[in-house]
Motif scaffolding. Structure first.
Motif, PDB file in Angstrom:
ATOM      1  N   GLN A  48       1.148  -1.289   0.085  1.00 44.89           N
ATOM      2  CA  GLN A  48      -0.040  -0.011  -0.070  1.00 44.89           C
ATOM      3  C   GLN A  48       1.028   1.174  -0.067  1.00 44.89           C
ATOM      4  OE1 GLN A  48      -3.477   0.007   2.560  1.00 44.89           O
ATOM      5  NE2 GLN A  48      -3.231  -2.089   2.998  1.00 44.89           N
ATOM      6  N   SER A  49       1.181   1.758  -1.241  1.00 41.74           N
ATOM      7  CA  SER A  49       2.203   2.766  -1.285  1.00 41.74           C
ATOM      8  C   SER A  49       1.786   3.426  -2.630  1.00 41.74           C
ATOM      9  CB  SER A  49       3.600   2.740  -1.134  1.00 41.74           C
ATOM     10  OG  SER A  49       4.275   2.319   0.223  1.00 41.74           O
ATOM     11  N   THR A  50       2.218   4.625  -3.100  1.00 45.29           N
ATOM     12  CA  THR A  50       2.225   5.167  -4.374  1.00 45.29           C
ATOM     13  C   THR A  50       3.571   5.656  -4.920  1.00 45.29           C
ATOM     14  OG1 THR A  50       1.808   7.458  -3.593  1.00 45.29           O
ATOM     15  CG2 THR A  50      -0.162   6.030  -3.801  1.00 45.29           C
ATOM     16  N   GLY A  51       3.697   6.016  -6.249  1.00 44.88           N
ATOM     17  CA  GLY A  51       4.912   6.218  -6.593  1.00 44.88           C
ATOM     18  C   GLY A  51       5.993   5.541  -7.102  1.00 44.88           C
ATOM     19  N   ARG A  52       6.674   5.842  -8.229  1.00 43.39           N
ATOM     20  CA  ARG A  52       7.665   4.947  -8.781  1.00 43.39           C
ATOM     21  C   ARG A  52       8.825   4.866  -8.096  1.00 43.39           C
ATOM     22  NH1 ARG A  52       8.760   2.686 -13.657  1.00 43.39           N
ATOM     23  NH2 ARG A  52      10.940   2.477 -14.521  1.00 43.39           N
ATOM     24  N   HIS A  53       8.915   6.029  -7.066  1.00 42.08           N
ATOM     25  CA  HIS A  53      10.196   5.910  -6.260  1.00 42.08           C
ATOM     26  C   HIS A  53       9.943   4.800  -5.135  1.00 42.08           C
ATOM     27  CE1 HIS A  53       7.160   8.427  -4.211  1.00 42.08           C
ATOM     28  NE2 HIS A  53       7.759   8.263  -3.159  1.00 42.08           N
ATOM     29  N   ASN A  54       8.518   4.357  -4.782  1.00 38.64           N
ATOM     30  CA  ASN A  54       8.329   3.332  -3.860  1.00 38.64           C
ATOM     31  C   ASN A  54       8.437   1.889  -4.664  1.00 38.64           C
ATOM     32  OD1 ASN A  54       8.200   4.438  -1.104  1.00 38.64           O
ATOM     33  ND2 ASN A  54       6.395   5.491  -1.782  1.00 38.64           N
ATOM     34  N   VAL A  55       8.350   1.900  -5.806  1.00 38.48           N
ATOM     35  CA  VAL A  55       8.733   0.471  -6.501  1.00 38.48           C
ATOM     36  C   VAL A  55      10.098   0.470  -6.338  1.00 38.48           C
ATOM     37  CG1 VAL A  55       8.750  -0.670  -8.584  1.00 38.48           C
ATOM     38  CG2 VAL A  55       6.797   1.113  -8.518  1.00 38.48           C
ATOM     39  N   TYR A  56      11.133   1.490  -6.511  1.00 38.77           N
ATOM     40  CA  TYR A  56      12.549   1.132  -6.183  1.00 38.77           C
ATOM     41  C   TYR A  56      12.603   0.732  -4.780  1.00 38.77           C
ATOM     42  CZ  TYR A  56      14.095   2.626 -10.802  1.00 38.77           C
ATOM     43  OH  TYR A  56      14.135   2.747 -12.257  1.00 38.77           O
ATOM     44  N   ASN A  57      12.042   1.527  -3.869  1.00 35.46           N
ATOM     45  CA  ASN A  57      12.278   1.039  -2.351  1.00 35.46           C
ATOM     46  C   ASN A  57      12.010  -0.293  -1.928  1.00 35.46           C
ATOM     47  OD1 ASN A  57      13.350   3.760  -1.890  1.00 35.46           O
ATOM     48  ND2 ASN A  57      11.279   4.388  -1.362  1.00 35.46           N
ATOM     49  N   ALA A  58      10.658  -0.634  -2.541  1.00 42.49           N
ATOM     50  CA  ALA A  58      10.249  -2.200  -2.387  1.00 42.49           C
ATOM     51  C   ALA A  58      11.182  -3.151  -2.888  1.00 42.49           C
ATOM     52  CB  ALA A  58       8.738  -2.249  -2.637  1.00 42.49           C
ATOM     53  N   LEU A  59      11.624  -2.889  -4.462  1.00 43.92           N
ATOM     54  CA  LEU A  59      12.327  -3.829  -4.923  1.00 43.92           C
ATOM     55  C   LEU A  59      13.743  -3.946  -4.247  1.00 43.92           C
ATOM     56  CD1 LEU A  59      13.226  -5.808  -7.298  1.00 43.92           C
ATOM     57  CD2 LEU A  59      13.829  -3.515  -8.494  1.00 43.92           C
ATOM     58  N   ALA A  60      14.464  -2.875  -3.619  1.00 45.16           N
ATOM     59  CA  ALA A  60      15.580  -2.787  -2.954  1.00 45.16           C
ATOM     60  C   ALA A  60      15.289  -3.440  -1.725  1.00 45.16           C
ATOM     61  CB  ALA A  60      15.995  -1.478  -2.582  1.00 45.16           C
ATOM     62  N   ALA A  61      14.398  -3.251  -0.953  1.00 43.53           N
ATOM     63  CA  ALA A  61      14.291  -4.059   0.211  1.00 43.53           C
ATOM     64  C   ALA A  61      13.973  -5.470   0.120  1.00 43.53           C
ATOM     65  CB  ALA A  61      12.977  -3.586   0.838  1.00 43.53           C
ATOM     66  N   ALA A  62      13.190  -5.880  -0.989  1.00 43.89           N
ATOM     67  CA  ALA A  62      12.996  -7.217  -1.264  1.00 43.89           C
ATOM     68  C   ALA A  62      14.382  -8.054  -1.835  1.00 43.89           C
ATOM     69  CB  ALA A  62      11.858  -7.341  -2.439  1.00 43.89           C
ATOM     70  N   SER A  63      14.896  -7.353  -2.489  1.00 37.93           N
ATOM     71  CA  SER A  63      16.223  -8.030  -3.031  1.00 37.93           C
ATOM     72  C   SER A  63      17.327  -8.175  -1.647  1.00 37.93           C
ATOM     73  CB  SER A  63      16.934  -6.864  -4.028  1.00 37.93           C
ATOM     74  OG  SER A  63      15.997  -6.878  -5.068  1.00 37.93           O
ATOM     75  N   ALA A  64      17.333  -7.137  -0.914  1.00 39.98           N
ATOM     76  CA  ALA A  64      18.191  -7.317   0.243  1.00 39.98           C
ATOM     77  C   ALA A  64      17.866  -8.335   1.145  1.00 39.98           C
ATOM     78  CB  ALA A  64      18.300  -5.971   1.089  1.00 39.98           C
ATOM     79  N   ALA A  65      16.625  -8.476   1.226  1.00 42.51           N
ATOM     80  CA  ALA A  65      16.256  -9.734   2.117  1.00 42.51           C
ATOM     81  C   ALA A  65      16.747 -10.992   1.641  1.00 42.51           C
ATOM     82  CB  ALA A  65      14.721  -9.657   2.406  1.00 42.51           C
ATOM     83  N   TYR A  66      16.006 -11.040   0.302  1.00 37.00           N
ATOM     84  CA  TYR A  66      16.354 -12.300  -0.570  1.00 37.00           C
ATOM     85  C   TYR A  66      17.779 -12.614  -0.586  1.00 37.00           C
ATOM     86  CZ  TYR A  66      16.430 -15.463  -4.692  1.00 37.00           C
ATOM     87  OH  TYR A  66      16.658 -16.305  -5.398  1.00 37.00           O
ATOM     88  N   LEU A  67      18.889 -11.640  -0.608  1.00 38.55           N
ATOM     89  CA  LEU A  67      20.249 -12.014  -0.501  1.00 38.55           C
ATOM     90  C   LEU A  67      20.729 -12.522   0.763  1.00 38.55           C
ATOM     91  CD1 LEU A  67      21.595  -9.156  -2.633  1.00 38.55           C
ATOM     92  CD2 LEU A  67      21.349 -11.427  -3.515  1.00 38.55           C
ATOM     93  N   CYS A  68      19.615 -12.208   1.952  1.00 40.46           N
ATOM     94  CA  CYS A  68      20.116 -12.871   2.973  1.00 40.46           C
ATOM     95  C   CYS A  68      19.537 -13.866   3.672  1.00 40.46           C
ATOM     96  CB  CYS A  68      19.715 -11.518   4.100  1.00 40.46           C
ATOM     97  SG  CYS A  68      20.843 -10.106   4.178  1.00 40.46           S
ATOM     98  N   GLY A  69      18.953 -14.633   2.520  1.00 43.87           N
ATOM     99  CA  GLY A  69      18.241 -16.018   2.659  1.00 43.87           C
ATOM    100  C   GLY A  69      17.000 -15.966   3.117  1.00 43.87           C
ATOM    101  N   ILE A  70      16.159 -14.795   3.085  1.00 45.83           N
ATOM    102  CA  ILE A  70      14.822 -14.536   3.403  1.00 45.83           C
ATOM    103  C   ILE A  70      13.826 -15.193   2.480  1.00 45.83           C
ATOM    104  CG2 ILE A  70      12.668 -12.932   4.325  1.00 45.83           C
ATOM    105  CD1 ILE A  70      15.297 -13.523   6.154  1.00 45.83           C
TER     106      ILE A  70
END
Length: 474
Positions: A291-313
């Motif tokens: 639940q967010s708006t804006g293309r900048h939050n697509v980048y924020n969410a992608l970075a957060a998901a990617s960081a977690a994924y690389l940490c084995g989440i």
């Protein structure tokens, strides 16, 4: 003038703290300092500190046994074994000067944080000129869905009961926001360094893009001390890519609709929601929604998901965490509704890129008009980026400007909010005081409008003037 960071490093601080039973924080009311104080309590230290004013954060610390003093007096530090300070204090701070006179172990906030994080196996540092608080908050919600993380964020988080930090019992994941101002992040020790974007800001310290790129490269190189060190970077940001060209360590890119290792594809923005396919090397891992708006939050969410994924989440936990995300304090935080029916939000944006991204997202929320009340933050930033500021409000229908919030500066630049209003044009109104700004909003706003109160200074005082609680609706 601000006090500079110390650069003792973890080993030297560990040695100095070996016989310490207590620690004092100068500027304990700041979000990052309060979090450090809380982490120090968890380590079993007796903790005290001072700030110019008490707050909800200092009240929280007092409930945890921290002795908080209002104002700064030199006689307070003698009773403590070590002292930590924020670089926001002046060189004439009496507690800082007394700690030096008494030859107390004296560490800057960043140096002390760099020491504390070395106890953790995975150390995830979120950096970037813009978005790092929101991205850290998103990553915190993901980690909370799968692990027992320790979190240090630059804002109060709803998922942490209004705290900027969380102290986990495990020593597996340490998530922290890595601030670039005065090169503070060069004292940190990430095993995973995330770089969201690079641009010109903090022009009182950074004087060129070359200097900024060099600083972020050095931050990336901090991962070399970890056996599994890695840099996760925005492959769509040209300045980030340029900064990392000389980097010889492991790096993994993320991109929106690009060809990086980790990507967001099939992005859909529908009112107040974002969804996208989270992909690795072209293969869909899962569909994410928040639940967010804006293309900048697509980048924020992608970075957060990617960081977690690389940490084995797991992707299930990533999906669950982002779905639970409800924002960070002062990042498009809903505050309430005016008597006329206009809805009011609060946002911390104080750089042209942040303002532009936030207003673009606001435009997508379906309101009749977007009214932006803005308080410029520091004379150096306003003067150095005046032209960029003048173009940042294109998605606002009306702009109301308060006087510049000086923070640590004197107006040696000769710039005013009136200058900015003139540059923006007819839709901008110079109000000066927060009282006059609030009166203008109450007069102009109408049902169907979105009002954004924006800035990093004391513009939050506007909410009480508008008859709204500073704590918001929720």
């Amino acid at each position: 003038m601000s006090v500079e960071n110390t650069h003792f490093g973890p080993e030297a601080i560990a040695c100095a703290m070996r016989s310490a039973d207590s620690i004092f924080f100068i500027g304990i009311g700041g979000i990052s300092m309060a979090a450090l104080a809380e982490l120090s309590v968890a380590k079993g230290l007796r903790v005290g500190g001072s700030d110019r004013h008490t707050s909800a954060l200092t009240d929280r610390l007092q409930k945890k046994g921290v002795c908080v003093f209002e104002g700064h007096r030199k006689d307070r530090v003698a009773d403590y074994d070590a002292v930590v300070y924020t670089v926001a204090i002046g060189e004439d701070n009496p507690e800082y000067l007394e700690a030096k006179r008494l030859k107390k172990p004296l560490f800057s906030r960043a140096d002390y944080l760099g020491y504390l994080m070395t106890e953790f196996e995975r150390r995830i540092g979120i950096s970037g000129m813009h978005g790092k608080t929101t991205c850290t908050a998103m990553c915190a919600d993901i980690l909370l869905a799968a692990a027992d993380p320790t979190v240090m964020c630059g804002a109060q988080l709803a998922s942490l009961d209004g705290s900027p930090c969380r102290i986990g019992k495990a020593r597996s994941h340490f998530l922290f926001e890595a601030c670039e101002y005065m090169d503070s992040f060069l004292d940190f020790n990430p095993s995973l360094a995330v770089i969201l974007n690079i641009g010109l800001d903090h022009v009182d310290y950074f004087h060129s893009m070359e200097q900024i790129r060099a600083s972020f490269l050095r931050f990336a190189e901090r991962t070399a001390s970890a056996s599994d060190g890695c840099v996760l970077y925005n492959a769509d940001d040209a300045e980030t890519v340029k900064a990392l060209e000389p980097f010889g360590g492991k790096k993994i890119g993320f991109s929106v609709d690009g060809n990086a290792t980790l990507c967001a594809r099939n992005v859909v923005q529908d009112g107040g929601r974002i969804s996208f396919d989270f992909c690795r090397e072209g293969s869909v891992l899962t569909r994410l929604e928040l639940q967010s708006t804006g293309r900048h939050n697509v980048y924020n969410a992608l970075a957060a998901a990617s960081a977690a994924y690389l940490c084995g989440i797991s992707t299930d936990a990533i999906q669950k965490g982002l779905a639970a995300f409800r924002g960070a304090g002062r990042r498009m935080e809903r505050k309430g509704t005016l008597p006329c029916g206009a809805v009011v939000y609060d946002d911390y944006g104080h750089h042209p890129d942040e303002i532009k991204a936030t207003l673009a997202g606001a435009r997508e929320m379906g309101f009749s008009r977007v009214l932006c009340a803005y308080q410029p933050h520091t004379y150096s930033r306003t003067a150095g980026l005046l032209e960029e500021f003048s173009r940042a409000f294109s998605d606002a229908d009306r702009v109301y400007l308060a006087d510049v919030y000086a923070a640590r500066e004197e107006n040696v630049y000769g710039v005013t909010s009136e200058d900015l209003a003139a540059r923006i044009g007819e839709k901008a109104a110079y109000c000066g005081s927060l009282e006059r700004l609030s009166e203008a909003l109450l007069h102009d706003a109408r049902n169907g409008d979105l009002v954004i109160v924006m800035g990093a200074g004391d513009i939050y005082k506007t909410f009480s003037l508008l008859g709204l609680s500073s704590r918001g609706e929720d």
